[in-house]
Design a protein around this motif. Structure first.
Motif, mmCIF file in Angstrom:
data_model
loop_
_atom_site.group_PDB
_atom_site.id
_atom_site.type_symbol
_atom_site.label_atom_id
_atom_site.label_comp_id
_atom_site.label_asym_id
_atom_site.label_seq_id
_atom_site.Cartn_x
_atom_site.Cartn_y
_atom_site.Cartn_z
ATOM 1 N N TYR A 181 0.875 -1.171 0.000
ATOM 2 C CA TYR A 181 0.000 0.000 0.000
ATOM 3 C C TYR A 181 0.911 1.219 0.000
ATOM 4 C CZ TYR A 181 -3.976 2.966 0.738
ATOM 5 O OH TYR A 181 -4.953 3.923 0.562
ATOM 6 N N MET A 182 0.929 1.955 -1.105
ATOM 7 C CA MET A 182 1.902 3.020 -1.288
ATOM 8 C C MET A 182 1.289 4.391 -1.064
ATOM 9 S SD MET A 182 4.658 3.510 -4.357
ATOM 10 C CE MET A 182 5.352 1.912 -4.044
ATOM 11 N N LEU A 183 2.022 5.197 -0.310
ATOM 12 C CA LEU A 183 1.660 6.582 -0.031
ATOM 13 C C LEU A 183 2.728 7.501 -0.620
ATOM 14 C CD1 LEU A 183 1.109 6.136 3.806
ATOM 15 C CD2 LEU A 183 -0.691 6.246 2.087
ATOM 16 N N ASP A 184 2.359 8.729 -0.893
ATOM 17 C CA ASP A 184 3.333 9.760 -1.261
ATOM 18 C C ASP A 184 3.667 10.499 0.027
ATOM 19 O OD1 ASP A 184 4.657 12.105 -2.019
ATOM 20 O OD2 ASP A 184 3.486 12.319 -3.859
ATOM 21 N N SER A 185 4.879 10.300 0.527
ATOM 22 C CA SER A 185 5.225 10.878 1.827
ATOM 23 C C SER A 185 5.325 12.402 1.781
ATOM 24 C CB SER A 185 6.532 10.279 2.353
ATOM 25 O OG SER A 185 7.603 10.573 1.500
ATOM 26 N N ASP A 193 -6.769 7.590 1.319
ATOM 27 C CA ASP A 193 -5.999 6.544 2.003
ATOM 28 C C ASP A 193 -6.776 5.974 3.183
ATOM 29 O OD1 ASP A 193 -3.603 6.747 0.409
ATOM 30 O OD2 ASP A 193 -3.207 8.642 1.448
ATOM 31 N N ILE A 194 -7.420 6.830 3.936
ATOM 32 C CA ILE A 194 -8.211 6.378 5.090
ATOM 33 C C ILE A 194 -9.364 5.498 4.609
ATOM 34 C CG2 ILE A 194 -9.733 7.147 6.952
ATOM 35 C CD1 ILE A 194 -7.807 9.648 7.139
ATOM 36 N N HIS A 195 -10.054 5.941 3.566
ATOM 37 C CA HIS A 195 -11.184 5.186 3.016
ATOM 38 C C HIS A 195 -10.743 3.796 2.567
ATOM 39 C CE1 HIS A 195 -14.871 4.432 0.741
ATOM 40 N NE2 HIS A 195 -14.087 4.041 -0.251
ATOM 41 N N ARG A 210 -8.925 -3.318 5.371
ATOM 42 C CA ARG A 210 -8.967 -4.029 6.661
ATOM 43 C C ARG A 210 -10.250 -4.840 6.809
ATOM 44 N NH1 ARG A 210 -7.755 0.973 8.761
ATOM 45 N NH2 ARG A 210 -9.714 0.939 9.894
ATOM 46 N N SER A 211 -11.381 -4.289 6.366
ATOM 47 C CA SER A 211 -12.655 -4.981 6.563
ATOM 48 C C SER A 211 -12.914 -6.063 5.520
ATOM 49 C CB SER A 211 -13.811 -3.984 6.588
ATOM 50 O OG SER A 211 -13.950 -3.358 5.343
ATOM 51 N N ASN A 212 -12.256 -6.008 4.372
ATOM 52 C CA ASN A 212 -12.545 -6.954 3.297
ATOM 53 C C ASN A 212 -11.433 -7.941 2.985
ATOM 54 O OD1 ASN A 212 -15.251 -6.172 2.002
ATOM 55 N ND2 ASN A 212 -14.221 -4.226 2.321
ATOM 56 N N ALA A 267 0.586 7.434 8.862
ATOM 57 C CA ALA A 267 0.375 6.138 8.212
ATOM 58 C C ALA A 267 0.122 5.027 9.233
ATOM 59 C CB ALA A 267 1.575 5.790 7.332
ATOM 60 N N TYR A 268 0.642 5.162 10.432
ATOM 61 C CA TYR A 268 0.347 4.174 11.477
ATOM 62 C C TYR A 268 -1.152 4.097 11.741
ATOM 63 C CZ TYR A 268 5.128 3.235 13.049
ATOM 64 O OH TYR A 268 6.428 2.824 13.134
ATOM 65 N N ARG A 269 -1.842 5.239 11.639
ATOM 66 C CA ARG A 269 -3.276 5.285 11.932
ATOM 67 C C ARG A 269 -4.117 4.553 10.901
ATOM 68 N NH1 ARG A 269 -4.365 11.471 13.118
ATOM 69 N NH2 ARG A 269 -4.183 11.326 10.887
ATOM 70 N N LEU A 270 -3.537 4.193 9.770
ATOM 71 C CA LEU A 270 -4.285 3.425 8.774
ATOM 72 C C LEU A 270 -4.568 2.005 9.251
ATOM 73 C CD1 LEU A 270 -2.436 4.552 5.517
ATOM 74 C CD2 LEU A 270 -4.633 5.381 6.406
ATOM 75 N N GLY A 271 -3.848 1.553 10.252
ATOM 76 C CA GLY A 271 -4.093 0.222 10.810
ATOM 77 C C GLY A 271 -3.600 -0.916 9.933
#
Length: 172
Positions: A47-51, A59-61, A67-69, A104-108
């Protein structure tokens, strides 16, 4: 969706890029199909983010959706998600990059790994993580074995399968 075979620091792999995750509020049918195919196919989801941009509502969505699927889509196949904070080049990390890594830690989805795909920073750390996963799953990690046996068998099911997810322009 783009698919291909490659290597990272000598580790052979197959890759599926799901395309850019959009911001339509709900997952569009075509993107959901791409994501579900990639998740079913993959041993590892990157899962790639632009830092430089940071974590945003897209990203949150998608991290919540993932996580749920994940278990449902993969029939509870044990997939590993690795969060990559791309565009984190150089030995020094700016406040923005450090903020992105903290967010990014908060993304779980686990501990984010700062990398620079363009400059190669963090690639050896990523390769080591992928090698460990491949070994646990009993997949081939030795390119010489693959070269010797490639003409005999289809090697697709013998090497690590990777799916890449992320917004457009994150450097996938």
């Amino acid at each position: 969706r783009k698919e291909g075979r490659g290597m990272i620091i000598g580790l052979p792999l197959n890759v599926v890029d799901t395309g850019g995750l959009d911001d339509r509020g709900s997952i569009s049918g075509s993107i959901q199909n791409q994501i579900e195919f990639a998740l079913e196919y993959a041993d590892v989801i990157l899962y790639m983010l632009d830092s430089r941009v940071g974590v945003d509502s897209i990203d949150i969505h998608y991290s919540k959706w993932l996580r749920s699927n994940l278990g449902r889509v993969t029939n509870n196949k044990s997939n590993k998600v690795i969060v990559l904070a791309n565009k984190a080049e150089g030995g020094h990390l700016s406040d923005k990059i450090l903020d992105t890594i903290a967010d990014a830690y908060r993304l779980g989805l686990g501990e984010p790994l700062p990398i620079s795909a363009a400059h190669g920073d963090g690639m050896s750390d990523l390769a080591q993580m992928l090698i460990e996963i491949a070994e646990i799953k009993g997949l081939e990690t030795d390119i010489d074995n693959i070269i010797k046996n490639e003409h005999k068998d289809d090697i697709t099911d013998k090497i690590i399968q990777i799916a890449i997810m992320g917004r457009p322009n994150v450097g996938k």
